[in-house]
Design a protein around this motif. Structure first.
Motif, PDB file in Angstrom:
ATOM      1  N   ALA A  66      42.408  34.002 -50.431  1.00  0.00           N
ATOM      2  CA  ALA A  66      42.327  35.523 -50.181  1.00  0.00           C
ATOM      3  C   ALA A  66      40.934  35.437 -49.426  1.00  0.00           C
ATOM      4  N   ALA A  67      40.557  34.596 -48.960  1.00  0.00           N
ATOM      5  CA  ALA A  67      39.183  34.575 -47.601  1.00  0.00           C
ATOM      6  C   ALA A  67      40.121  34.734 -46.609  1.00  0.00           C
ATOM      7  N   SER A  68      41.374  34.632 -46.219  1.00  0.00           N
ATOM      8  CA  SER A  68      41.816  34.422 -45.512  1.00  0.00           C
ATOM      9  C   SER A  68      41.695  35.781 -45.397  1.00  0.00           C
ATOM     10  N   ALA A  69      42.486  36.488 -46.101  1.00  0.00           N
ATOM     11  CA  ALA A  69      43.199  37.645 -47.296  1.00  0.00           C
ATOM     12  C   ALA A  69      42.012  39.347 -46.619  1.00  0.00           C
ATOM     13  N   VAL A  70      40.745  38.589 -47.009  1.00  0.00           N
ATOM     14  CA  VAL A  70      39.392  39.539 -46.622  1.00  0.00           C
ATOM     15  C   VAL A  70      39.254  39.589 -45.347  1.00  0.00           C
ATOM     16  N   GLU A  71      39.122  38.215 -45.208  1.00  0.00           N
ATOM     17  CA  GLU A  71      38.544  38.613 -43.401  1.00  0.00           C
ATOM     18  C   GLU A  71      39.949  39.101 -42.945  1.00  0.00           C
ATOM     19  N   GLY A  72      40.773  38.839 -42.822  1.00  0.00           N
ATOM     20  CA  GLY A  72      41.469  39.966 -41.930  1.00  0.00           C
ATOM     21  C   GLY A  72      41.949  41.354 -42.021  1.00  0.00           C
ATOM     22  N   VAL A  73      41.665  41.591 -43.522  1.00  0.00           N
ATOM     23  CA  VAL A  73      41.394  42.818 -43.955  1.00  0.00           C
ATOM     24  C   VAL A  73      40.176  43.461 -42.502  1.00  0.00           C
ATOM     25  N   PHE A  74      39.062  42.834 -43.060  1.00  0.00           N
ATOM     26  CA  PHE A  74      37.789  43.628 -41.986  1.00  0.00           C
ATOM     27  C   PHE A  74      37.690  42.778 -40.603  1.00  0.00           C
ATOM     28  N   ASP A  75      38.667  41.837 -40.396  1.00  0.00           N
ATOM     29  CA  ASP A  75      38.871  42.032 -38.402  1.00  0.00           C
ATOM     30  C   ASP A  75      39.945  42.924 -38.634  1.00  0.00           C
ATOM     31  N   ALA A  76      40.991  43.091 -38.968  1.00  0.00           N
ATOM     32  CA  ALA A  76      41.520  44.503 -38.781  1.00  0.00           C
ATOM     33  C   ALA A  76      40.885  45.970 -38.673  1.00  0.00           C
ATOM     34  N   ILE A  77      40.007  45.785 -39.582  1.00  0.00           N
ATOM     35  CA  ILE A  77      39.391  47.445 -39.316  1.00  0.00           C
ATOM     36  C   ILE A  77      38.391  46.943 -38.778  1.00  0.00           C
ATOM     37  N   THR A  78      37.681  46.310 -38.185  1.00  0.00           N
ATOM     38  CA  THR A  78      36.810  45.763 -37.032  1.00  0.00           C
ATOM     39  C   THR A  78      37.780  46.550 -35.742  1.00  0.00           C
ATOM     40  N   ALA A  79      38.703  45.017 -35.190  1.00  0.00           N
ATOM     41  CA  ALA A  79      39.612  46.070 -34.472  1.00  0.00           C
ATOM     42  C   ALA A  79      40.051  47.084 -33.835  1.00  0.00           C
ATOM     43  N   ALA A  80      40.310  47.710 -35.200  1.00  0.00           N
ATOM     44  CA  ALA A  80      40.290  49.311 -34.797  1.00  0.00           C
ATOM     45  C   ALA A  80      39.307  50.101 -34.463  1.00  0.00           C
ATOM     46  N   LEU A  81      38.057  49.762 -35.169  1.00  0.00           N
ATOM     47  CA  LEU A  81      37.597  50.428 -35.052  1.00  0.00           C
ATOM     48  C   LEU A  81      36.314  50.092 -33.205  1.00  0.00           C
ATOM     49  N   LYS A  82      36.682  49.418 -32.849  1.00  0.00           N
ATOM     50  CA  LYS A  82      37.154  48.974 -31.491  1.00  0.00           C
ATOM     51  C   LYS A  82      37.178  49.543 -30.174  1.00  0.00           C
ATOM     52  N   LYS A  83      38.977  49.917 -30.822  1.00  0.00           N
ATOM     53  CA  LYS A  83      39.496  50.249 -29.916  1.00  0.00           C
ATOM     54  C   LYS A  83      39.240  51.816 -30.282  1.00  0.00           C
ATOM     55  N   GLY A  84      38.333  52.119 -30.907  1.00  0.00           N
ATOM     56  CA  GLY A  84      38.256  53.787 -30.776  1.00  0.00           C
ATOM     57  C   GLY A  84      39.362  54.892 -31.803  1.00  0.00           C
ATOM     58  N   ASP A  85      40.153  54.103 -33.170  1.00  0.00           N
ATOM     59  CA  ASP A  85      40.748  53.911 -34.112  1.00  0.00           C
ATOM     60  C   ASP A  85      39.661  54.778 -34.974  1.00  0.00           C
TER      61      ASP A  85
END
Length: 135
Positions: A66-85
């Protein structure tokens, strides 16, 4: 990731519209959900560990998965926002990046004018289902 996303959605939306008089909120055992509810009743809100525990219980995952899943969601959102998406989660809400222009402010101690640099600010706009679930 589909199973985890649906578990997170169930966690967010299944408790929508329930009042604190529901029997679900009277149990203060050792579950992550009951700790989160107790914390919420005290006005402390839910922290990251509470979220991980709640996802683990809802999805039937180990806490480490669950920790990996939550971190994965946060990382995916952060990466998309960094790209401007933008990240649009139908029913939940939309994460975007807003550009804040450079401006002139004042130093609160001295009152002297100071320049504030332009910056990118993450924004979140709640979706209709989320808004309706808290009202």
């Amino acid at each position: 990731m589909g199973r985890i996303a649906s578990a997170i959605a169930r966690l967010i939306f299944d408790s929508g519209g329930k009042s604190h008089s529901s029997p679900r909120f009277h149990h203060h055992g050792d579950s992550a959900e009951s700790r989160a509810v107790a914390r919420s009743c005290k006005g402390e809100g839910m922290n990251k560990n509470d979220l991980i525990g709640s996802v683990a219980e809802t999805a039937g995952l180990s806490k480490s998965d669950a920790a990996s899943a939550v971190e994965g969601v946060f990382d995916a959102i952060t990466a998309a926002l960094k790209k401007g998406d933008e990240v649009r989660l139908v029913g939940f809400g939309t994460f975007t990046v807003a550009r804040r222009k450079a401006s002139t402010g004042r130093n609160p101690r001295t009152g002297e004018p100071m320049k504030i640099k332009a910056s990118n600010q993450p924004k979140f706009k709640a979706g209709k289902v989320l808004k309706d679930s808290v009202n």
